[in-house]
Design a protein around this motif. Structure first.
Motif, short mmCIF file in Angstrom:
data_model
loop_
_atom_site.label_atom_id
_atom_site.label_comp_id
_atom_site.label_asym_id
_atom_site.label_seq_id
_atom_site.Cartn_x
_atom_site.Cartn_y
_atom_site.Cartn_z
N CYS A 264 4.37 -17.97 -72.74
CA CYS A 264 4.20 -18.34 -71.10
C CYS A 264 3.66 -18.32 -69.81
CB CYS A 264 6.01 -17.20 -70.63
SG CYS A 264 6.73 -18.10 -68.68
N GLU A 265 2.84 -19.70 -69.24
CA GLU A 265 1.86 -19.46 -68.68
C GLU A 265 0.45 -18.68 -68.99
OE1 GLU A 265 2.14 -21.67 -65.67
OE2 GLU A 265 4.24 -22.17 -66.44
N GLU A 266 0.76 -17.88 -68.58
CA GLU A 266 -0.74 -17.37 -68.69
C GLU A 266 -0.20 -15.95 -70.08
OE1 GLU A 266 -0.34 -17.60 -65.35
OE2 GLU A 266 0.64 -15.31 -65.87
N VAL A 267 0.61 -15.73 -69.67
CA VAL A 267 0.94 -14.53 -70.76
C VAL A 267 1.33 -14.33 -72.39
CG1 VAL A 267 3.31 -12.59 -71.00
CG2 VAL A 267 1.67 -13.53 -68.13
N CYS A 268 0.80 -13.87 -72.52
CA CYS A 268 1.02 -14.66 -74.68
C CYS A 268 2.01 -12.70 -74.83
CB CYS A 268 -0.09 -15.02 -74.86
SG CYS A 268 0.14 -15.00 -76.96
N ILE A 269 2.39 -13.06 -75.87
CA ILE A 269 3.27 -11.71 -76.98
C ILE A 269 2.66 -12.24 -77.89
CG2 ILE A 269 5.01 -10.14 -77.01
CD1 ILE A 269 6.51 -10.92 -74.62
N LEU A 270 1.56 -10.85 -78.86
CA LEU A 270 1.58 -11.34 -79.72
C LEU A 270 2.18 -10.08 -80.73
CD1 LEU A 270 -2.42 -11.61 -79.62
CD2 LEU A 270 -0.96 -13.42 -79.32
N SER A 271 3.33 -10.50 -81.70
CA SER A 271 4.00 -9.95 -82.48
C SER A 271 3.75 -10.22 -84.17
CB SER A 271 5.51 -10.32 -82.42
OG SER A 271 5.46 -10.35 -81.25
N ALA A 272 3.60 -8.82 -84.67
CA ALA A 272 3.74 -8.79 -86.27
C ALA A 272 4.60 -7.56 -86.58
CB ALA A 272 1.98 -8.26 -86.48
N SER A 273 5.38 -8.44 -87.44
CA SER A 273 6.05 -7.27 -88.83
C SER A 273 6.38 -7.35 -89.51
CB SER A 273 7.16 -8.02 -88.17
OG SER A 273 8.26 -8.79 -88.27
N GLU B 200 9.36 -17.67 -67.98
CA GLU B 200 9.16 -17.09 -65.67
C GLU B 200 9.73 -16.33 -65.33
OE1 GLU B 200 7.87 -20.02 -63.43
OE2 GLU B 200 6.47 -19.12 -64.74
N ASN B 201 11.10 -16.29 -65.99
CA ASN B 201 12.29 -15.02 -65.63
C ASN B 201 13.38 -14.28 -66.33
OD1 ASN B 201 13.77 -16.78 -65.74
ND2 ASN B 201 14.97 -16.78 -63.68
#
Lengths: 368, 1030
Positions: B423-432, B574-575
């Motif tokens: 989202c915009e400049e934030v990135c969540i990387l996930s692995a499972s 965003e929110n």
């Protein structure tokens, strides 16, 4: 929270027959949902109104997308976007082109033009068929008409080939096209008792026997004066045939011939008819009626009034004398057969081409 | 120059009218590959042009063959102005590059335009002549086969499963280039489509090289994803499992009992069931995982936030050595082949497997789910055009996963997957993935020494081994309640088991499974950069915890004790943050009966509160009972003393539900209403695994679908609670709609239900579901099982067919639970006596739970369904009559290769087609489309726009499969569906990425007729030539 977007797309396109019918009948999504609720579907499935609304919307959207393809059914078969099993494709097409009896009686014989389209409002109010459905049916007529109008070969066959309709429905469309092209008057009050079935029956016989196409086909009365395939069209009446029909006038114009004809018929039918005296008294009028109809068919105006004339000149007199259907059948059989015994009459083949069709039409039309 | 690509443009049809004056089109075609372009003649004034072109020949390098797509553009010739483009077709020629797949691509392709959608079709023939022999090709990665299927593909046998391969490529996103300001949306979309196609090709080639380096010949469980990072670039990344596959000879595939090499594979795990030969190795107290471990089976960590900006100086440098290290490790792993299998496993950098289903005996123990997440800032990437930073990010996360697995006493991670949310400049990387202990036999060259020690324990009944804990009982990584296994009573098992894999085929379950979802929203303040990332990082652990609690409670509410196919998706907006976990709950016979749920009040003295609590408690207990009935969970009662293990008191085992916690409270409320299944009359099952545990008599009707919903939240008074409720309602309503829509297929089950959540804008939630509905026959169930048992009785001594395994296990099972010793002499008699009832219990369907009023309706629907089915049979019969040729001829005709009319192409997210046998894999389908409109209202609004687009995507997938000579796509997945709208401007745009394996399948009923005559040729009409060569 509201759903802005809500779609369901299956690899095989889902078709709900009930919703399709509602869509074809021209109901809005909300009306369709209301009707479905009333059908008890919520109780049967435990679904909520929201689910039903979403489902209906989805089907409507699919049908809307399919509609473009349904206008040219062969495209529906070859397109790649909607994967639909052949049996379902056939169902979609057949239902889309099926029309309401009430509606077709209103437009049958009318010019399929913008003018008529404007009258659809009134037709809708009169018949109770929704305006949307009226439009679809009218546009179907028009589309089929345009495609096959200029085509050679069998009318019903052409329609079947280009619209992939069932045999029955294709023949009905042939009748619609034939009526529209020849502009036969069917809306008069005295014609109201005739069903579409009656008229389609007549149309089919006329297409078989009275059009130039009849020559190429097997049916019984080849007219030697025509070149074989040049004018092989089912949509128009055979002009030369109509011209020739004037020759029949001698049957009523020549007094001797008329008397002879009458005596032949009366001799044959004496004792067989319940209304023999009435027949005998009316013979000359009836015969004049039938022959005059034939001899006037060169005029477009009279072609249009063919059915009015048939009712006025033959069916109504018989009906007022309380002829039974069987009486009519015996009379017409004898009436047309006796002509063959009239030595002075030379147009036997022409007479048969006219009379065989007319006899069948009249018998079909002779009811209350 | 190792190859010559040959293209012939045959004809077009249904072209759009490009010249308003004549209502016709003057069409011609440009054929482009790499930098070479050919043109056909202009075919004047026709909507159905017949070009019948010569063969256009491209002489190209193998690298280009792999990377480049063939680009076909249909244009309308205009004498006075520029030629107008009608649309394009991109053809991936990769399937032509390995000998076993397709030999020719030939058929009608939809002509696609990113603004107008599909505009007619074009008939194209594509061939590749390879000049050099295959050995030459080994130098590049042309020969490596790719499969999306996350199990060993049906007509192959795994010789070795090498392990994890990954790759990542980065490029500038054309949408964000300066030139995008001046070019048309069409040009921009096409640049993007072309770039992604190129990048996918490059990625696949690079992964292929790694596979060859590992001496494998295939990638299974290949998962390729796009990250649209925006300004910082466009990332295409892929993971997969390198394998050495052997094609089963056709005869072996048809007749499983013959003397083919496959027999050994099938047989051996039965003879030497998976066991604990390697336990001692893992008994050492490894206990060093980092991160916050929350509860049993579920080790989660959210690494402390790392700002790339700060570390960027080093990140770039680190990337290089790191990669080198990786290479080195792989190298050493290769060198050590043949040594101790355990050492081999340990030396892997990442012992990960993207597979979710395994050859029998591969999986020894399962530890539990391991997952890791990390929050990154995209605008801080120092060198955004290079992959190093992202490589380092992922390496970090994988390291985390690995250490979690280690903490669970496992040396490997199976069912592994990676995902991102941006989202915009934030990135969540996930692995499972699922921590597991694997049988080393499959991880090295065909030797069998590794399992010598295991033979001692071969008497153990199969089907419970994987549940046994791999970690040390005295030194557990988390507080867990262990009991002796309810099947074998020899090893310890946990009280619940969470996994990301499919239910192993040899696992025994009671009753049916069901889809269990945990749904969760958390509001967060709008923030920028670091502050935003910190806020997200702080929320993540709570979300993970809450998701886990919800899953646990819902599982217990269903009366089940294990989750399979668990997939947790955290989406950032965003929110707010959204969490959606989906899994299939089952009751594993090996695990203990789950305890109930006890509610503890906060203020125990308050009388009315107490009453409320007890009322709630009663409701919960009722629901559990109802669910047990619904899912037919009726485990045999076992007197406690027989078990003789420390079974904790039910009170102890049950989770305490803090009713003051708003969300937990709500969960229960919602679940109770959901539990009352009889309110929703339709008999519908759903699961997110390949098939529904407890249903085994699938019939052949399948319906794959995608459903998308976008909901707008009313922005007033948004609290976590209302948000949760909204989200929950959205998902529940969506499921209900699906059941309603597919009611004509009942009895049926939704399989592989795949939910994806995204937050395209502030107040918008988008939920996308792809699944397949499969019909099953609930009456035939008992019979088929019976015959299986009968068969097994006849042939049990000689035959080790896979099919027979299941009923036999059921017998041992029911026996084991009553008496205590599964003695061999009892086994045979037991299978004849108690075996059949046991089978019945497992498969028969309970009618009693349905109200009488709906019975008649269900009958009606069934009748309807039957008539429909009969209808279709009728048509086939009539076709058969129409062509009074031999049977074989007819079957070949019915295959889609004959393109008289549009052939049916099935699509399914599963790796198989019920009632059919996959005879050939034709290659991977990996397609990316963009669709844009500036006349949204005219196209039926957002729903009309997306509906049409998805239908078009399906059509294009089907057309490509049909052109390859296939009749189905298996392991189909819609990986991305990014939808953006701007109703004020009357605009919308959507990006869709799909993939799957193109296959040829033959109905089993047809197979029986064909196989005695000519087993090979008749089943694979399109490719007999290539077949013989291999």
């Amino acid at each position: 929270m509201t759903n802005e977007l809500d779609i369901f797309v299956g690899n095989t396109t889902l078709i709900d027959e009930d919703v399709y019918r509602l869509w074809l009948d021209g109901y809005s999504v909300n009306d369709a949902v209301g009707l479905r609720v009333r059908s008890g579907i919520l109780e049967q499935t435990g679904a909520t109104a929201g689910v039903l609304q979403s489902d209906t919307m989805d089907h409507y959207r699919t049908f809307h997308m399919l509609e473009r393809l349904l206008h040219t059914p062969p495209k529906l078969l070859h397109q790649l976007v909607f994967q639909i099993p052949p049996s379902r494709q056939a169902l979609l097409i057949e239902r889309y082109y099926t029309f309401d009896e009430a509606f077709v009686r209103e437009v049958l014989g009318k010019k399929l033009s913008k003018g008529t389209k404007k009258d659809l409002d009134d037709i809708s109010t009169k018949t109770g068929v929704t305006l949307k459905s009226c439009r679809r049916q009218f546009d179907n007529f028009k589309r089929v008409f345009k495609v096959v109008e200029e085509m050679r070969g069998s009318l019903a066959g052409n329609i079947q080939q280009h619209f992939l309709l069932s045999d029955r429905l294709a023949r009905d469309y042939a009748a619609v096209v034939f009526f529209a092209n020849n502009r036969f008057e069917t809306g008069k009050k005295k014609l109201q008792y005739l069903t579409f079935g009656d008229l389609a029956f007549c149309a089919e016989l006329m297409i078989q026997n009275w059009t130039p196409g009849a020559v190429g086909e097997a049916p019984p009365f080849p007219s030697p004066s025509l070149d074989s395939q040049v004018d092989d069209m089912d949509v128009d009446l055979d002009k030369e045939f109509l011209q020739d029909l004037k020759e029949l006038k001698v049957l009523v114009a020549d007094k001797d011939l008329l008397d002879l004809h009458k005596s032949l018929v009366c001799t044959a039918l004496r004792g067989k008819l319940s209304i023999f005296p009435e027949m005998e008294a009316n013979f000359k009028n009836l015969s004049r009626g039938l022959v005059n109809i034939a001899s006037k068919l060169t005029h477009t105006k009279d072609v249009r009034d063919l059915f009015v004339d048939l009712v006025e000149k033959f069916i109504e007199p018989c009906r007022s004398d309380r002829w039974l259907l069987n009486d009519v059948r015996l009379f017409l059989n004898q009436y047309s057969a006796s002509v063959h015994s009239l030595d002075g009459f030379r147009h036997q083949a022409l007479w048969d081409r006219y009379m065989v069709t007319l006899r069948s039409c009249l018998l079909r039309m002779y009811h209350d | 120059m190792p190859g010559k690509l040959k293209v012939k443009i045959v004809a077009g049809r249904h072209l759009p009218v490009m010249d308003r004056a004549s209502d016709l089109t003057d069409a011609f075609v440009e054929v482009k590959f790499g930098n070479t372009t050919f043109k056909t003649d202009v075919y004047h004034k026709s909507l159905n042009p017949q070009w019948n072109s010569e063969w256009f020949k491209f002489e190209v390098d193998d690298e280009d063959l792999q990377d480049e797509p063939l680009q076909i553009t249909v244009l309308d010739h205009d004498t006075y102005s520029a030629n107008d483009a009608i649309g394009k077709v991109y053809i991936d020629i990769d399937p032509l590059l390995y000998s076993e797949a397709a030999t020719v691509i030939s058929g009608w392709f939809p002509i696609y335009d990113t603004i107008h959608g599909i505009r007619g079709e074009i008939n194209v023939v594509v061939k590749v002549d390879l000049f050099n022999d295959l050995n030459r090709f080994r130098q590049s990665s042309c020969g490596v086969k790719f499969f999306c299927t996350t199990s060993i593909p049906k007509c192959y046998r795994a010789v070795i499963i090498h392990g994890f391969v990954e790759e990542l490529v980065v490029n500038e996103d054309p949408e964000y280039q300066w030139i995008d300001r001046i070019r048309t949306p069409r040009a921009s979309n096409e640049a993007r489509q072309r770039l992604i196609s190129l990048m996918s090709g490059e990625l696949q080639r690079k992964i292929g090289l790694k596979v060859l380096e590992m001496r494998g010949n295939a990638v299974v469980g290949y998962l390729q994803c796009f990250d649209l990072e925006g300004e910082s670039g466009l990332v295409v990344r892929a993971i997969g499992t390198a394998c050495t596959l052997d094609k089963l000879s056709s005869t072996a595939a048809f007749l499983p009992a013959c003397n083919s090499p496959s027999k050994e594979m099938k047989e051996s795990p039965l003879v030497h069931p998976p066991s604990h030969g390697c336990r001692s190795t893992h008994n050492s107290p490894i206990h060093t995982a980092t991160g916050s471990r929350l509860t049993q089976n579920f080790s989660v960590s959210v690494p402390t936030l790392i700002y790339t900006g700060m570390g960027s100086g080093s990140a770039g440098k680190e990337g290089g050595p790191f990669k080198a290290l990786l290479r080195q490790q792989t190298q050493s792993a290769l060198e050590q082949r043949g040594g101790s299998p355990h050492r081999f496993c340990r030396t892997w950098e990442f012992p990960f497997f993207t597979l979710t289903a395994f050859p029998p005996g591969f999986l020894v123990h399962v530890g539990g789910v391991v997952s890791a997440r990390s929050v990154k800032l995209l605008d801080r990437i120092h060198n955004p055009d290079e992959p190093e930073t992202r490589d380092a990010w992922w390496a970090e996360i994988r390291q985390e996963i690995k250490s979690h697995a280690k903490a669970l006493g496992c040396h490997a991670v199976v069912g592994y997957s990676e995902s991102t949310s941006i989202c915009e400049e934030v990135c969540i990387l996930s692995a499972s993935g699922t921590a597991a202990v694997l049988n080393p036999r499959f991880l090295q060259d065909g030797t069998v020494e590794g399992c010598l020690e295991q033979r001692q324990e071969e008497n153990l009944p199969a089907g419970c081994g994987f549940c046994h804990i791999p970690y040390d009982e005295l030194n557990m990584p988390f507080p867990a309640h262990l009991t002796y296994c309810y099947s074998c009573r020899k090893q310890k098992v946990p009280d619940v088991l969470f996994t990301t894999i499919d239910l192993p085929t040899d696992a025994t379950v009671i009753g049916k499974g069901c889809l269990i979802q945990a749904r969760l929203c958390r509001l967060k303040k709008k923030a920028q950069a670091e502050a935003n990332a910190t806020a997200i990082s702080n929320l993540l652990p709570f979300m993970e915890y809450e998701v886990h609690t919800q899953l646990m409670n819902k599982l217990k509410l269903k009366g089940m004790n294990a989750l399979f196919g668990l997939r947790i998706q955290i989406t950032v907006g965003e929110n707010m943050l959204m969490g959606l976990a989906s899994a299939t709950g089952v009751y594993l016979t090996a695990l203990p009966t789950p305890g109930g749920i006890q509610i503890a009040g906060k203020t125990p003295n308050d009388g009315s509160y107490e009453q409320h609590i007890s009322h709630m408690q009663k409701k919960i207990n009722d629901t559990i009972a109802k669910n047990k009935e619904l899912y037919e969970i009726n485990p045999p009662e076992i007197p406690e003393e027989i078990i003789g293990s420390p079974i904790p008191e039910p009170r102890q085992r049950s989770r305490l539900l803090r009713s003051q916690s708003e969300s937990s409270d709500e969960v229960i409320e919602l679940d109770l209403s959901h539990g009352k299944k009889d309110a929703f009359v339709l008999e519908f099952y759903s699961c997110n695994t390949e098939i529904m545990p407890g249903i085994n008599n699938w019939t052949s009707e399948i319906q794959m679908f995608t459903s998308v919903r976008v909901s707008r939240l009313s922005n007033i008074n948004l609290t976590n609670q209302t948000l949760n409720k909204n989200f929950n309602d959205l998902c529940e309503n969506l499921l209900k709609s699906l059941y309603f829509k597919l009611r004509s297929m009942i009895p049926c089950c939704l399989c592989h239900v795949n939910f994806t959540v995204s937050l395209p804008e502030d107040e918008l939630i988008q939920v996308t579901v792809t699944a397949v509905a499969i019909t099953f026959d609930k009456h035939q169930a008992v019979q088929t099982t019976k015959t299986h048992v009968e068969k097994s009785l006849q042939r049990a001594s000689t035959d080790n067919e896979e099919l027979l395994q299941f009923p036999l296990e059921l017998c041992t099972d029911s026996l084991a639970s009553h008496t205590f010793s599964p003695a061999k002499e009892h086994l045979e008699s037991a299978s004849s006596n108690s075996g059949i009832p046991a089978a019945q219990r497992a498969t028969s369907v309970d009618y009693s739970s349905f109200a009488d009023r709906c019975n008649s309706w269900i009958e009606l629907i069934k009748l309807k369904a039957q008539t429909i089915r009969r209808g279709s049979i009728k048509t086939t019969v009539s076709v058969e009559k129409a062509s009074p040729l031999t049977e074989g001829h007819f079957r070949q005709r019915s295959a889609p290769c004959a393109n008289s009319t549009v052939g049916v192409v099935k699509m399914t997210p599963l790796s198989f087609i019920p009632g059919a046998k996959i005879t050939k894999y034709l290659g991977i389908i990996n397609m990316f489309f963009i669709r844009e409109t500036t006349s949204l209202r005219e196209e039926g609004g957002v729903s009309g726009f997306l509906h049409a687009f998805i239908a078009e995507v399906f059509a294009m997938v089907r057309a490509h499969v049909a052109a390859l000579g296939g009749n189905a796509v298996v392991s189909y997945i819609m990986k991305q569906c990014v939808f953006m709208e701007n109703p004020n401007k009357n605009q919308a745009q959507c990006l869709i990425n799909v993939s799957g394996d193109a296959v040829i399948f033959v109905r089993e009923s047809e197979l029986e007729i064909i196989s005695p005559q000519q087993p090979v040729a008749s089943c694979q009409p399109a490719c007999s030539g290539g077949e013989i060569a291999t």
